[in-house]
Design an enzyme around this catalytic site. Structure first.
Site, mmCIF file in Angstrom:
data_model
loop_
_atom_site.group_PDB
_atom_site.id
_atom_site.type_symbol
_atom_site.label_atom_id
_atom_site.label_comp_id
_atom_site.label_asym_id
_atom_site.label_seq_id
_atom_site.Cartn_x
_atom_site.Cartn_y
_atom_site.Cartn_z
ATOM 1 N N LYS A 121 0.810 -1.224 0.000
ATOM 2 C CA LYS A 121 0.000 0.000 0.000
ATOM 3 C C LYS A 121 0.838 1.267 0.000
ATOM 4 O O LYS A 121 0.386 2.300 -0.480
ATOM 5 C CB LYS A 121 -0.974 0.004 1.177
ATOM 6 C CG LYS A 121 -2.071 -1.036 1.004
ATOM 7 C CD LYS A 121 -3.321 -0.704 1.783
ATOM 8 C CE LYS A 121 -4.434 -1.629 1.335
ATOM 9 N NZ LYS A 121 -5.663 -1.476 2.060
ATOM 10 N N LYS A 205 -5.233 -9.886 -6.016
ATOM 11 C CA LYS A 205 -6.542 -10.053 -5.362
ATOM 12 C C LYS A 205 -7.540 -8.985 -5.817
ATOM 13 O O LYS A 205 -7.145 -7.859 -6.150
ATOM 14 C CB LYS A 205 -6.405 -10.069 -3.832
ATOM 15 C CG LYS A 205 -6.253 -8.725 -3.179
ATOM 16 C CD LYS A 205 -6.572 -8.813 -1.683
ATOM 17 C CE LYS A 205 -6.562 -7.405 -1.100
ATOM 18 N NZ LYS A 205 -7.261 -7.265 0.149
ATOM 19 N N LYS A 208 -10.910 -3.167 -3.534
ATOM 20 C CA LYS A 208 -11.698 -1.937 -3.707
ATOM 21 C C LYS A 208 -10.859 -0.847 -4.347
ATOM 22 O O LYS A 208 -11.372 0.011 -5.048
ATOM 23 C CB LYS A 208 -12.115 -1.374 -2.339
ATOM 24 C CG LYS A 208 -13.035 -2.211 -1.538
ATOM 25 C CD LYS A 208 -13.476 -1.395 -0.316
ATOM 26 C CE LYS A 208 -13.769 -2.271 0.873
ATOM 27 N NZ LYS A 208 -12.724 -2.266 1.888
HETATM 28 N N1 AQP Z 1 -10.193 -10.511 -2.860
HETATM 29 C C1 AQP Z 1 -10.620 -10.944 -1.690
HETATM 30 N N2 AQP Z 1 -10.968 -12.240 -1.512
HETATM 31 C C2 AQP Z 1 -11.415 -12.691 -0.314
HETATM 32 N N3 AQP Z 1 -11.549 -11.887 0.766
HETATM 33 C C3 AQP Z 1 -11.214 -10.595 0.628
HETATM 34 N N4 AQP Z 1 -11.231 -9.542 1.484
HETATM 35 C C4 AQP Z 1 -10.802 -8.437 0.846
HETATM 36 N N5 AQP Z 1 -10.487 -8.709 -0.414
HETATM 37 C C5 AQP Z 1 -10.735 -10.043 -0.590
HETATM 38 C C6 AQP Z 1 -11.660 -9.650 2.862
HETATM 39 O O1 AQP Z 1 -12.653 -8.662 3.085
HETATM 40 C C7 AQP Z 1 -12.567 -8.211 4.434
HETATM 41 C C8 AQP Z 1 -12.627 -6.734 4.489
HETATM 42 O O2 AQP Z 1 -11.538 -6.167 3.856
HETATM 43 P P1 AQP Z 1 -11.218 -4.632 4.117
HETATM 44 O O3 AQP Z 1 -12.159 -3.794 3.404
HETATM 45 O O4 AQP Z 1 -11.134 -4.352 5.548
HETATM 46 O O5 AQP Z 1 -9.796 -4.431 3.571
HETATM 47 P P2 AQP Z 1 -9.004 -5.077 2.444
HETATM 48 O O6 AQP Z 1 -8.668 -6.485 2.740
HETATM 49 O O7 AQP Z 1 -7.855 -4.189 2.261
HETATM 50 O O8 AQP Z 1 -10.028 -5.052 1.215
HETATM 51 P P3 AQP Z 1 -9.763 -4.454 -0.189
HETATM 52 O O9 AQP Z 1 -10.960 -4.635 -1.020
HETATM 53 O O10 AQP Z 1 -8.498 -4.939 -0.748
HETATM 54 O O11 AQP Z 1 -9.701 -2.924 0.133
HETATM 55 P P4 AQP Z 1 -8.581 -1.876 -0.203
HETATM 56 O O12 AQP Z 1 -8.469 -1.906 -1.695
HETATM 57 O O13 AQP Z 1 -9.156 -0.611 0.340
HETATM 58 O O14 AQP Z 1 -7.362 -2.323 0.482
HETATM 59 C C9 AQP Z 1 -11.290 -8.805 5.016
HETATM 60 O O15 AQP Z 1 -11.654 -9.912 5.814
HETATM 61 C C10 AQP Z 1 -10.537 -9.281 3.819
HETATM 62 O O16 AQP Z 1 -9.741 -10.402 4.105
#
Ligand code: AQP
Length: 344
Positions: A121, A205, A208
């Protein structure tokens, strides 16, 4: 770190989701759906919209409260019941930040420097990243342990952070000579949907923050948009659908689509291959789109209904904060005594 004395308190789940944009299929399958399934299986669960985590990256101040409501609405639409589980907003329970500071003095720099999410990040310019982004996993450890949660349902991307939480818990117990005080929280990671990949790159992965809208299916996408994104999802030039797991192994994009189908249908990858192996993507992709719409549209509909009544969401979150605080407050008091702060 291993513990000599194990924790003997009640089993309890904690998990959180950041209000950092539209929720996607990975968040649903890796987190939201699991939360609802665990609640229905009788687990005591504490689920949190982690807005303190969201401000570790640049964010639009005006959007934070709305995005927080969206996540709360999605949690309830996915099946979390605010009367059965505890659902609340992180910044409304102050004990999270208090325990973070104490844990900052327990965690070691070397442990945090190994965290791959910070490296990903912060990118090449890590000197300009916020201290909060570096400290993100310590806040996460405090989120879990301020409730003495024993189990944490998350996607596979959070495995390393969870290990850090275990290390912090073990180190605290050892440093303050309180064996078994904090549980060493275990992940509930396995299962379908633990790692949903981008529709544009099967090695990355679904996220968002990916700038490519077509890389993910958002929970708020309408039927046409879901069908369009699946139709456009990257595959490869290695022919029709594989018939065996071995044939699928070198095809990450195809494996991802099969995994999504399996997770949505409640099937194994093998069962999906038995049904679609050898068939063309012209058959499989529309079937996947239909399934995704069938499973997601009731959730989207409910989410929109909740969002039409923000006062109801706010009331549910306020009630959740009270319930969360009732668990956290005595634990943070115990921690203060263990650390040895001056007390009145
Ligand atoms: N691609 C994924 N597959 C399975 N699980 C996922 N999670 C996120 N992406 C995947 C799970 O969703 C929960 C919430 O995630 P978060 O919003 O707290 O943060 P994150 O993991 O950083 O999600 P993103 O979508 O990747 O957000 P950004 O882009 O903002 O960093 C967690 O349980 C995560 O494991």
């Amino acid at each position: 770190m291993t513990e000599q004395v194990s924790y003997s308190g009640p089993q309890r789940i904690f998990s959180g989701i950041q209000p950092t944009g539209n929720l996607h299929l990975g968040n649903y399958l890796g987190a939201l759906k699991k939360f609802a399934d665990l609640q229905d299986a009788g687990w005591e669960g504490i689920y949190c919209v982690v807005d303190l985590h969201a401000i570790t990256m640049p964010h639009a101040k005006g959007a934070l409260a709305d995005q927080t409501r969206q996540i709360a609405a999605a949690m309830m639409a996915a099946g979390l019941d605010p009367d059965t589980s505890t659902i609340f907003v992180q910044s409304s329970v102050r004990a999270h930040t208090e325990l973070t500071w104490i844990f900052n003095c327990v965690a070691r720099m070397g442990w945090l420097e190994k965290m791959t999410q910070f490296k990903d990040k912060s990118g090449k310019d890590s000197e300009r990243a916020s201290v909060g982004l570096f400290d993100y996993p310590v806040l996460q450890a405090a989120d879990i342990l301020v409730y003495k949660a024993t189990h944490v349902p998350v996607g596979e991307d959070q495995k390393q952070h969870l290990e850090l939480s275990r290390n912090i818990a073990a180190r605290f117990n050892q440093q303050y000579d309180v064996p078994g005080f904090f549980p060493l929280p275990e992940g509930l990671i396995e299962g379908p949907g633990a790692r949903i990949m981008s529709l544009k790159d099967g090695t990355k992965k679904m996220s968002k923050s990916d700038p490519a809208e077509t890389s993910r299916i958002n929970l708020i996408d309408d039927t046409d948009m879901i069908a369009k994104k699946i139709k456009k999802a990257k595959t490869d030039t290695l022919g029709d659908m594989p018939e065996t797991m071995e044939e699928m192994a070198p095809r990450p994009e195809v494996a991802n689509l099969v995994g999504i189908y399996a997770a949505l249908a409640g099937m194994s990858d093998e069962q999906v291959l038995a049904e679609y192996g050898g068939k063309g993507f012209g058959t499989f992709k529309p079937a996947l789109a239909e399934l995704a719409v069938e499973k997601l549209s009731p959730i989207t509909k409910k989410m929109r209904e909740f969002l039409d009544d923000p006062a109801e969401i706010d009331a549910a979150m306020a009630k959740g904060a009270e319930k969360a605080n009732a668990v956290a407050a005595p634990i943070i008091e115990e921690v203060r005594r263990v650390v040895g702060f001056w007390q009145v």
